[in-house]
Design an enzyme around this catalytic site. Sequence first.
Site, PDB file in Angstrom:
ATOM      1  N   SER A 116       1.166  -1.156   0.176  1.00 14.92           N
ATOM      2  CA  SER A 116      -0.204   0.224   0.028  1.00 14.92           C
ATOM      3  C   SER A 116       0.603   0.741  -0.086  1.00 14.92           C
ATOM      4  CB  SER A 116      -0.759   0.120   0.845  1.00 14.92           C
ATOM      5  OG  SER A 116      -1.709   1.273   1.120  1.00 14.92           O
ATOM      6  N   CYS A 117       0.613   2.029   0.068  1.00 12.32           N
ATOM      7  CA  CYS A 117       0.823   3.638  -0.226  1.00 12.32           C
ATOM      8  C   CYS A 117       1.614   3.643   0.235  1.00 12.32           C
ATOM      9  CB  CYS A 117      -0.009   4.271  -0.928  1.00 12.32           C
ATOM     10  SG  CYS A 117       0.530   6.352  -0.322  1.00 12.32           S
ATOM     11  N   PRO A 118       3.104   4.295   0.804  1.00 10.66           N
ATOM     12  CA  PRO A 118       3.950   4.298  -0.707  1.00 10.66           C
ATOM     13  C   PRO A 118       4.834   3.518  -1.236  1.00 10.66           C
ATOM     14  CG  PRO A 118       5.876   5.028   0.976  1.00 10.66           C
ATOM     15  CD  PRO A 118       4.473   4.441   1.358  1.00 10.66           C
ATOM     16  N   GLY A 119       4.637   2.249  -1.049  1.00  5.74           N
ATOM     17  CA  GLY A 119       4.867   0.556  -1.155  1.00  5.74           C
ATOM     18  C   GLY A 119       5.764   0.462  -3.299  1.00  5.74           C
ATOM     19  N   ASP A 178      -2.563  -1.991  -5.255  1.00  7.32           N
ATOM     20  CA  ASP A 178      -3.420  -0.635  -4.695  1.00  7.32           C
ATOM     21  C   ASP A 178      -4.195  -0.259  -5.584  1.00  7.32           C
ATOM     22  OD1 ASP A 178      -3.107   1.488  -2.935  1.00  7.32           O
ATOM     23  OD2 ASP A 178      -1.230   2.354  -3.073  1.00  7.32           O
TER      24      ASP A 178
END
Lengths: 184, 76
Positions: free
Chosen positions: B14-17, B41
Amino acid sequence: MVATEADALRGLIDEAMAERDRGELNKKNKITIVAWDGHLDRVWPTLILATTAAASGMEVSVFFTFWGLFALVKPEKRGTGKDWMTKALSAMNPAAMKRAKLSRYNFGGMGPWMLGKVAKRYKTPHPTELLELAQEMGVRLLPCQMTMDLMGVSKDDLIDGLGEPIGAATALLEMKESAIQLFI
Amino acid sequence: MDVITRTVDARGQSCPGPLVTLARALVSAERGDLLELLATDPGSKSDVPSWSKLTGNELLDAGEDAGTFRYVVRKA
């Protein structure tokens, strides 16, 4: 007469436009964030923006001042302070990112705990991990020298790999040469 | 037909992944390499095109299949 006035006006406009363009040129592909607040729900988006900016090829500086500075305290440090007053301040204010409180709905730690659980489920990295990630990605984490003096925080209290502590003028210079400046 | 140089699997992140994983993979890639990013995501739908604009790495393809978003990016 009218023509000369119009010319003069045009000259002024051209000058102002040229000045604006020069200003734009001075701005690098860079973002500077002032991290003033140490609450979990403030530092979290700060670090998401910082790491995403680094992943987008931007130069990133984060200036940690006042309560934000405590996000940089080593996790194993339970408290900071040099005298009874700065120690008392530190006792009221959680040091290190892993003990940060929420600015609202904290409920004695229940809020951060639940948020941490939900974040894990959605694989959203916790600020503690984001801080490490930011360092790996070359984000400059800059502690505020004045806050360190005021709150009795020594360099030993802070995590390794930080930039040299800086003052307001250096923070302003960082912001002036940035295309984006944020105060969080 | 262009050939994918490398597949970057950021599914489940998930953000910022996804962007961080992609940016890291890009470091070791050559100019002109095609990188395929897989993500789950939904935020990546807006974020990958924005990232492409910010960095100048061209987004060649974007699509979705059974909940997985697939992007193809050319390293600038």
